[in-house]
Design an enzyme around this catalytic site. Structure first.
Site, mmCIF file in Angstrom:
data_model
loop_
_atom_site.group_PDB
_atom_site.id
_atom_site.type_symbol
_atom_site.label_atom_id
_atom_site.label_comp_id
_atom_site.label_asym_id
_atom_site.label_seq_id
_atom_site.Cartn_x
_atom_site.Cartn_y
_atom_site.Cartn_z
ATOM 1 N N ASP A 79 23.481 -59.427 -13.625
ATOM 2 C CA ASP A 79 24.255 -61.418 -13.299
ATOM 3 C C ASP A 79 23.210 -62.006 -12.485
ATOM 4 O O ASP A 79 23.686 -62.145 -11.555
ATOM 5 C CB ASP A 79 25.272 -60.869 -12.536
ATOM 6 C CG ASP A 79 25.850 -62.055 -12.334
ATOM 7 O OD1 ASP A 79 26.101 -62.956 -13.414
ATOM 8 O OD2 ASP A 79 27.490 -62.463 -11.414
ATOM 9 N N LYS A 80 21.854 -62.059 -13.119
ATOM 10 C CA LYS A 80 20.902 -62.383 -12.148
ATOM 11 C C LYS A 80 21.432 -64.113 -11.902
ATOM 12 O O LYS A 80 20.396 -65.203 -10.692
ATOM 13 C CB LYS A 80 20.142 -63.077 -13.742
ATOM 14 C CG LYS A 80 18.846 -61.730 -14.244
ATOM 15 C CD LYS A 80 18.311 -62.076 -15.222
ATOM 16 C CE LYS A 80 17.206 -60.647 -15.567
ATOM 17 N NZ LYS A 80 16.463 -60.664 -15.069
ATOM 18 N N THR A 100 17.551 -61.433 -10.613
ATOM 19 C CA THR A 100 15.858 -61.847 -9.528
ATOM 20 C C THR A 100 16.054 -63.541 -9.833
ATOM 21 O O THR A 100 16.162 -64.220 -10.825
ATOM 22 C CB THR A 100 14.728 -61.529 -9.902
ATOM 23 O OG1 THR A 100 15.003 -60.218 -9.233
ATOM 24 C CG2 THR A 100 13.479 -62.248 -8.543
ATOM 25 N N ASN A 125 12.778 -53.748 -20.761
ATOM 26 C CA ASN A 125 12.768 -54.939 -20.571
ATOM 27 C C ASN A 125 11.510 -55.441 -20.302
ATOM 28 O O ASN A 125 10.751 -55.179 -19.609
ATOM 29 C CB ASN A 125 13.874 -55.237 -20.143
ATOM 30 C CG ASN A 125 13.533 -55.831 -17.863
ATOM 31 O OD1 ASN A 125 13.461 -56.944 -18.607
ATOM 32 N ND2 ASN A 125 14.205 -54.248 -17.959
ATOM 33 N N GLY A 128 11.309 -61.346 -17.521
ATOM 34 C CA GLY A 128 10.107 -61.648 -17.073
ATOM 35 C C GLY A 128 10.936 -62.731 -15.820
ATOM 36 O O GLY A 128 10.903 -64.407 -16.408
ATOM 37 N N PHE A 129 11.813 -62.267 -15.523
ATOM 38 C CA PHE A 129 12.536 -63.631 -14.863
ATOM 39 C C PHE A 129 13.120 -64.643 -15.266
ATOM 40 O O PHE A 129 13.035 -65.497 -14.855
ATOM 41 C CB PHE A 129 12.170 -63.952 -13.215
ATOM 42 C CG PHE A 129 11.451 -62.346 -12.026
ATOM 43 C CD1 PHE A 129 12.572 -61.420 -12.134
ATOM 44 C CD2 PHE A 129 10.764 -62.645 -11.095
ATOM 45 C CE1 PHE A 129 11.517 -60.688 -11.494
ATOM 46 C CE2 PHE A 129 10.353 -61.912 -10.517
ATOM 47 C CZ PHE A 129 10.025 -60.824 -10.291
ATOM 48 N N ASN A 152 18.689 -60.814 -5.000
ATOM 49 C CA ASN A 152 17.450 -60.530 -5.361
ATOM 50 C C ASN A 152 16.442 -61.321 -4.807
ATOM 51 O O ASN A 152 16.315 -62.459 -6.218
ATOM 52 C CB ASN A 152 17.643 -60.035 -5.660
ATOM 53 C CG ASN A 152 16.323 -58.716 -6.662
ATOM 54 O OD1 ASN A 152 14.695 -59.313 -6.425
ATOM 55 N ND2 ASN A 152 16.054 -57.653 -6.715
ATOM 56 N N ASN A 185 11.992 -58.514 -4.251
ATOM 57 C CA ASN A 185 11.867 -57.922 -5.373
ATOM 58 C C ASN A 185 10.373 -58.326 -5.400
ATOM 59 O O ASN A 185 9.941 -59.692 -5.777
ATOM 60 C CB ASN A 185 12.704 -58.463 -6.737
ATOM 61 C CG ASN A 185 11.702 -57.815 -7.638
ATOM 62 O OD1 ASN A 185 10.957 -56.907 -7.937
ATOM 63 N ND2 ASN A 185 12.369 -58.179 -9.025
ATOM 64 N N SER A 188 8.729 -56.168 -9.827
ATOM 65 C CA SER A 188 9.188 -56.027 -11.088
ATOM 66 C C SER A 188 7.332 -56.330 -12.035
ATOM 67 O O SER A 188 6.388 -56.831 -11.289
ATOM 68 C CB SER A 188 9.445 -57.044 -11.794
ATOM 69 O OG SER A 188 9.159 -57.550 -12.865
ATOM 70 N N ASN A 190 7.278 -57.505 -14.300
ATOM 71 C CA ASN A 190 7.126 -58.726 -16.067
ATOM 72 C C ASN A 190 6.251 -59.647 -15.443
ATOM 73 O O ASN A 190 6.730 -60.325 -15.863
ATOM 74 C CB ASN A 190 7.760 -58.383 -16.435
ATOM 75 C CG ASN A 190 9.314 -57.126 -16.925
ATOM 76 O OD1 ASN A 190 8.210 -56.439 -17.834
ATOM 77 N ND2 ASN A 190 10.510 -56.581 -17.019
ATOM 78 N N THR A 191 6.043 -60.068 -14.258
ATOM 79 C CA THR A 191 5.735 -61.382 -14.099
ATOM 80 C C THR A 191 4.473 -61.043 -13.627
ATOM 81 O O THR A 191 4.157 -59.799 -12.774
ATOM 82 C CB THR A 191 6.543 -61.665 -12.939
ATOM 83 O OG1 THR A 191 8.062 -62.147 -12.951
ATOM 84 C CG2 THR A 191 5.550 -62.990 -12.151
ATOM 85 N N LYS A 231 12.281 -54.187 -2.424
ATOM 86 C CA LYS A 231 12.405 -53.151 -3.491
ATOM 87 C C LYS A 231 11.435 -53.073 -4.310
ATOM 88 O O LYS A 231 10.215 -53.596 -4.633
ATOM 89 C CB LYS A 231 13.368 -53.823 -4.629
ATOM 90 C CG LYS A 231 13.848 -52.943 -6.163
ATOM 91 C CD LYS A 231 14.646 -53.654 -6.781
ATOM 92 C CE LYS A 231 14.803 -52.526 -8.118
ATOM 93 N NZ LYS A 231 15.826 -53.863 -8.950
ATOM 94 N N ASN A 260 12.869 -49.749 -8.957
ATOM 95 C CA ASN A 260 12.746 -50.583 -9.683
ATOM 96 C C ASN A 260 12.413 -49.744 -11.588
ATOM 97 O O ASN A 260 12.421 -48.635 -11.341
ATOM 98 C CB ASN A 260 11.550 -51.840 -10.021
ATOM 99 C CG ASN A 260 12.059 -52.857 -10.718
ATOM 100 O OD1 ASN A 260 12.487 -52.875 -10.937
ATOM 101 N ND2 ASN A 260 11.898 -53.929 -10.005
ATOM 102 N N THR A 334 21.259 -49.442 -16.561
ATOM 103 C CA THR A 334 20.727 -48.661 -17.810
ATOM 104 C C THR A 334 22.453 -47.601 -17.893
ATOM 105 O O THR A 334 23.532 -48.060 -19.237
ATOM 106 C CB THR A 334 19.837 -48.062 -17.909
ATOM 107 O OG1 THR A 334 19.143 -49.063 -17.604
ATOM 108 C CG2 THR A 334 19.490 -47.915 -19.693
#
Ligand SMILES: Cc1cc2nc3c(=O)[nH]c(=O)nc-3n(C[C@H](O)[C@H](O)[C@H](O)COP(=O)(O)O)c2cc1C
Length: 359
Positions: A79-80, A100, A125, A128-129, A152, A185, A188, A190-191, A231, A260, A334
């Site tokens: 639930d970003k 995040t 995934n 990418g925020f 987060n 965070n 991640s 993805n950034t 995290k 993560n 997941t």
């Protein structure tokens, strides 16, 4: 009304999941949000709670001065934008972590960016925020919360690492009145470059600055300070984990969330076309690595700070292992998708049964 958790579990796995898994994972995520919202608007919240929620004082956990109704939380990234935290709490969670969140809204990476690895009970995934920005979340957080909320926080993709601190401070300040604890965070995958902020020097500076701002906000508002947690990635080696322990202790933040998603791809059974997708891997292949990280941090720090354990919890046993390894609370993402919402109740029931079991 009485619902047997095994029947709910069977129904999800034999009927609902096969249907949902026919469609694109990101579309299914949005569809599920819409469905849950409509169900709640139609007045089914009580029914959902009667199916999934266990209220029992023995499940309560006191941590960082907060009372968690039970130790099972929803992990960040589900639930970003803080759109559905109350409705999601009906599924029995003791706490929900939003985000995040970044200061400015951002689209995230181009689609397709979410992949199911069914043979591995996993997800890759590279979202990418993607989020609508912290100020939009603040508006949604104005309504009363039925559950404890973690905020987060991260940095925008366009913000260079040397200016990252500003982004985290903006998010901390914006969310201060609206969340119960914070999660920094820096893990991640993805950034681009984000994980470099896990290095000793930038991380220490970042956490000390956030702690200072937290104290200043609390003083100016005449309120208590909010717990700050870090995290971390599951891909840190032992030396880096020892650094994390030292940094947590020197910056005096309250705890750690481990872990993560991983950039590792060992032992996967799914088609190589899927396993080679860039991004963070979550789910079953992460279970033992994240538990190892929890155990290492708890042992080496001599339980100096609380740990929230997350990564590959797909059964009550997976959750109990993390708690036994040293976690005080657990979270899932997941497993919620693969096992269905009944997983939360299963874990809480197992915890209650464990209390009754002879030593
Ligand atoms: C699609 C997706 C998006 C995620 N987004 C975030 C995020 O925005 N921030 C974050 O800290 N973790 C994020 N995570 C990581 C989860 O919070 C969790 O740490 C990780 O998935 C391991 O737990 P799991 O195996 O139960 O999924 C995301 C995970 C997934 C699958």
């Amino acid at each position: 009304m009485y619902f047997c958790i095994n029947e709910l579990h069977y129904m999800y796995k034999s009927l609902i999941r096969p249907l949902l898994f026919l469609f694109d994972p990101e579309r299914v995520h949005h569809f599920s949000f819409t469905a849950i919202r409509i169900f709640s608007k139609l007045g089914f919240s009580r029914l959902i709670r009667s199916m999934y929620l266990i209220e029992d004082k023995r499940l309560e956990r006191e941590l960082f001065g907060l009372t968690f109704k039970n130790p099972v939380g929803l992990a960040a990234g589900f639930d970003k934008d803080a759109k559905l935290y109350n409705e999601l709490s009906d599924f029995g969670f003791g706490f929900i972590e939003i985000g995040t969140l970044t200061p400015k809204p951002q689209q995230g990476n181009p689609k397709k960016r979410l992949f199911r690895l069914k043979a591995d009970q996993a997800i890759i995934n590279r979202m990418g925020f993607n989020n609508q920005g912290v100020f939009s979340a603040v508006e949604r957080l104005e309504k009363p919360h039925r559950v404890l909320i973690g905020g987060n926080i991260g940095k925008n993709k366009v913000t260079p690492n040397k200016e990252a601190m500003k982004d985290y401070l903006i998010c901390l300040e914006a969310l201060f009145d609206h969340v119960d604890y914070f999660v920094v965070n820096v893990s991640s995958p993805n950034t681009p470059g984000l994980r470099e902020l896990q290095d000793k020097e930038p991380l220490t500076k970042l956490l000390i600055a956030l702690k200072k701002e937290n104290t200043a906000l609390a003083t100016s508002k005449g309120a208590g300070e909010k717990p700050i947690l870090l995290k971390i990635a599951p891909d840190l080696n032992e030396d880096q984990l020892l650094d994390i322990i030292a940094i947590v202790q020197s910056s005096k933040i309250e705890g750690v969330i481990a872990t993560n998603t991983t950039i590792g791809r060992e032992g996967l059974k799914s088609d190589v076309l899927l396993t080679e997708e860039n991004g963070g891997l979550s789910g079953k292949p992460l279970t033992s690595r994240s538990t190892e990280v929890i155990r290492f941090l708890a042992e080496k720090s001599k339980n100096a700070f609380p740990i929230i354990g997350v990564g590959g919890i797909h059964s009550a046993d997976d959750a109990l292992e993390k708690l036994e390894a040293g976690a005080s609370l657990v979270q899932l993402w997941t497993g919620f998708v693969y096992e269905g919402p009944g997983l939360v109740k299963k874990i809480n029931k197992a915890l209650l049964n464990r209390e009754h079991a002879p030593n």
